[in-house]
Design a protein around this motif. Sequence first.
Motif, PDB file in Angstrom:
ATOM      1  N   HIS A 109       0.684  -1.214  -0.003  1.00  0.00           N
ATOM      2  CA  HIS A 109      -0.011   0.141  -0.031  1.00  0.00           C
ATOM      3  C   HIS A 109       0.743   1.205   0.189  1.00  0.00           C
ATOM      4  CE1 HIS A 109      -3.377  -2.588   0.416  1.00  0.00           C
ATOM      5  NE2 HIS A 109      -2.769  -3.076   1.637  1.00  0.00           N
ATOM      6  N   ALA A 110       2.101   1.195  -0.543  1.00  0.00           N
ATOM      7  CA  ALA A 110       3.070   2.225  -0.605  1.00  0.00           C
ATOM      8  C   ALA A 110       2.256   3.252  -1.821  1.00  0.00           C
ATOM      9  CB  ALA A 110       4.252   2.151  -0.761  1.00  0.00           C
ATOM     10  N   VAL A 111       2.472   4.813  -1.448  1.00  0.00           N
ATOM     11  CA  VAL A 111       1.979   5.311  -2.438  1.00  0.00           C
ATOM     12  C   VAL A 111       3.166   6.159  -3.267  1.00  0.00           C
ATOM     13  CG1 VAL A 111       0.395   7.413  -3.186  1.00  0.00           C
ATOM     14  CG2 VAL A 111      -0.148   5.498  -1.485  1.00  0.00           C
ATOM     15  N   GLU A 112       3.139   6.423  -4.599  1.00  0.00           N
ATOM     16  CA  GLU A 112       4.181   7.241  -5.297  1.00  0.00           C
ATOM     17  C   GLU A 112       3.567   8.246  -6.367  1.00  0.00           C
ATOM     18  OE1 GLU A 112       7.252   4.817  -7.113  1.00  0.00           O
ATOM     19  OE2 GLU A 112       7.557   3.624  -5.272  1.00  0.00           O
ATOM     20  N   ILE A 113       4.344   9.297  -6.571  1.00  0.00           N
ATOM     21  CA  ILE A 113       3.532  10.162  -7.648  1.00  0.00           C
ATOM     22  C   ILE A 113       3.854   9.346  -8.963  1.00  0.00           C
ATOM     23  CG2 ILE A 113       4.141  12.514  -8.652  1.00  0.00           C
ATOM     24  CD1 ILE A 113       3.183  12.768  -5.988  1.00  0.00           C
ATOM     25  N   MET A 114       2.734   9.495  -9.948  1.00  0.00           N
ATOM     26  CA  MET A 114       2.685   9.035 -11.057  1.00  0.00           C
ATOM     27  C   MET A 114       3.560   9.379 -12.189  1.00  0.00           C
ATOM     28  SD  MET A 114      -0.559   8.337 -13.493  1.00  0.00           S
ATOM     29  CE  MET A 114      -1.482   7.191 -12.495  1.00  0.00           C
ATOM     30  N   LYS A 115       3.566  10.731 -11.981  1.00  0.00           N
ATOM     31  CA  LYS A 115       4.296  11.591 -13.275  1.00  0.00           C
ATOM     32  C   LYS A 115       5.595  10.790 -13.434  1.00  0.00           C
ATOM     33  CE  LYS A 115       5.015  16.315 -15.013  1.00  0.00           C
ATOM     34  NZ  LYS A 115       4.923  17.564 -14.843  1.00  0.00           N
ATOM     35  N   PRO A 116       6.546  10.477 -12.710  1.00  0.00           N
ATOM     36  CA  PRO A 116       7.908  10.048 -13.084  1.00  0.00           C
ATOM     37  C   PRO A 116       7.827   8.694 -13.880  1.00  0.00           C
ATOM     38  CG  PRO A 116       8.137  10.750 -10.857  1.00  0.00           C
ATOM     39  CD  PRO A 116       6.526  10.831 -11.437  1.00  0.00           C
ATOM     40  N   HIS A 117       6.766   8.014 -14.048  1.00  0.00           N
ATOM     41  CA  HIS A 117       6.573   6.628 -14.228  1.00  0.00           C
ATOM     42  C   HIS A 117       5.641   6.602 -15.607  1.00  0.00           C
ATOM     43  CE1 HIS A 117       8.326   4.945 -10.797  1.00  0.00           C
ATOM     44  NE2 HIS A 117       7.345   5.631  -9.827  1.00  0.00           N
ATOM     45  N   LYS A 148       6.590   4.830 -18.776  1.00  0.00           N
ATOM     46  CA  LYS A 148       6.411   3.351 -18.720  1.00  0.00           C
ATOM     47  C   LYS A 148       5.345   2.834 -18.823  1.00  0.00           C
ATOM     48  CE  LYS A 148       9.497   1.124 -16.096  1.00  0.00           C
ATOM     49  NZ  LYS A 148      10.247   0.493 -15.012  1.00  0.00           N
ATOM     50  N   LEU A 149       4.436   3.748 -17.992  1.00  0.00           N
ATOM     51  CA  LEU A 149       3.015   3.406 -18.155  1.00  0.00           C
ATOM     52  C   LEU A 149       2.212   3.500 -19.635  1.00  0.00           C
ATOM     53  CD1 LEU A 149       1.600   5.024 -15.035  1.00  0.00           C
ATOM     54  CD2 LEU A 149       1.818   2.456 -15.434  1.00  0.00           C
ATOM     55  N   MET A 150       2.789   4.582 -20.262  1.00  0.00           N
ATOM     56  CA  MET A 150       2.400   4.862 -21.727  1.00  0.00           C
ATOM     57  C   MET A 150       2.865   3.758 -22.591  1.00  0.00           C
ATOM     58  SD  MET A 150       0.686   7.473 -21.865  1.00  0.00           S
ATOM     59  CE  MET A 150       0.689   8.055 -23.649  1.00  0.00           C
ATOM     60  N   SER A 151       3.879   2.845 -22.337  1.00  0.00           N
ATOM     61  CA  SER A 151       4.248   1.855 -23.139  1.00  0.00           C
ATOM     62  C   SER A 151       3.574   0.428 -22.645  1.00  0.00           C
ATOM     63  CB  SER A 151       5.858   1.820 -22.977  1.00  0.00           C
ATOM     64  OG  SER A 151       6.256   1.214 -21.467  1.00  0.00           O
ATOM     65  N   GLY A 152       2.502   0.548 -21.790  1.00  0.00           N
ATOM     66  CA  GLY A 152       1.871  -0.596 -21.299  1.00  0.00           C
ATOM     67  C   GLY A 152       2.508  -1.426 -20.309  1.00  0.00           C
ATOM     68  N   ARG A 153       3.643  -0.685 -19.578  1.00  0.00           N
ATOM     69  CA  ARG A 153       4.245  -1.672 -18.412  1.00  0.00           C
ATOM     70  C   ARG A 153       4.029  -0.771 -16.759  1.00  0.00           C
ATOM     71  NH1 ARG A 153      10.161  -1.177 -19.461  1.00  0.00           N
ATOM     72  NH2 ARG A 153       9.406   1.021 -20.358  1.00  0.00           N
ATOM     73  N   PHE A 154       3.623  -1.585 -16.211  1.00  0.00           N
ATOM     74  CA  PHE A 154       3.541  -0.937 -14.836  1.00  0.00           C
ATOM     75  C   PHE A 154       5.002  -0.920 -13.944  1.00  0.00           C
ATOM     76  CE2 PHE A 154      -0.614  -2.510 -15.799  1.00  0.00           C
ATOM     77  CZ  PHE A 154      -1.449  -1.383 -15.319  1.00  0.00           C
ATOM     78  N   PRO A 155       5.273   0.107 -13.232  1.00  0.00           N
ATOM     79  CA  PRO A 155       6.455   0.290 -12.373  1.00  0.00           C
ATOM     80  C   PRO A 155       6.486  -0.800 -11.441  1.00  0.00           C
ATOM     81  CG  PRO A 155       5.094   1.957 -11.819  1.00  0.00           C
ATOM     82  CD  PRO A 155       4.561   1.208 -13.135  1.00  0.00           C
TER      83      PRO A 155
END
Length: 246
Positions: free
Chosen positions: A76-84, A87-94
């Motif tokens: 349940h850790a939370v991170e800011i989405m923008k740096p990832h 990777k998300l746009m390429s269909g991969r999850f960090p």
Amino acid sequence: MAQKVEESKPTQFHKLLKTLDDRGTLVCMYTQNIDSLELKAGLSMYHRTHPQDDLHGARCIPLHGDLQHLYCQSCHAVEIMKPHRDKLMSGRFPLCSACHRRQEARRESGRRMQSVPTMVPDIVLYEQEHPDAEHIAEFQRQDLSGAQPMDLLLVVGTGMHVVGTRRLIRAFAQHIRQHCPPHDSLPQVIYLNLDFKQQKKWESTFDLWVQADCQLVTDIMLNEMKEEENTKATIYPSDLLQPMEW
């Protein structure tokens, strides 16, 4: 979607909310939207990364999360989405950074490493268990405690399909009717939407149904408020020329 949300701008309705907040008349706002446009409009917004601060000052409570954060379904850790974003746009999850650090610590101590879970957008889907239900419930208890008196509930743009949202609306409507007598028979609970599909179910809850575009109604309200301010600020020259009595 996150990219579109980042490029989007607050609407006139968000401007109205900020104006009410600046006037000190907005007690609280619960939103089912995940675009965080309320934050862009200047409203203080709750997020579970710093709950203790927000419980005493956040004006807007997102019921379904937001698209500015990612969270780990394991720890349940939370991170800011923008740096990832790439990777998300390429269909991969960090991968979860917190879980990765723990696995590295296991490796260094000679223990067997486990797989590192991925992070997903910090949004709550329909019928999904809410990871922050406890804090949102605390907000509701706080707002219904009567510490800040409420005399109007405005429900805008929702089809009221989600069970939790329906409960929330009924709880606030009941609270207002029990604790705030109506002024000159004015409506206390108003529903504003383009669609009235469930009107029979809610006829005992709402005093007034407004079938209209909320942006159009917002323009009217903002113009009325502006005229009211201009009237208060006007000093008529004739008032300054009245003879003084000695």
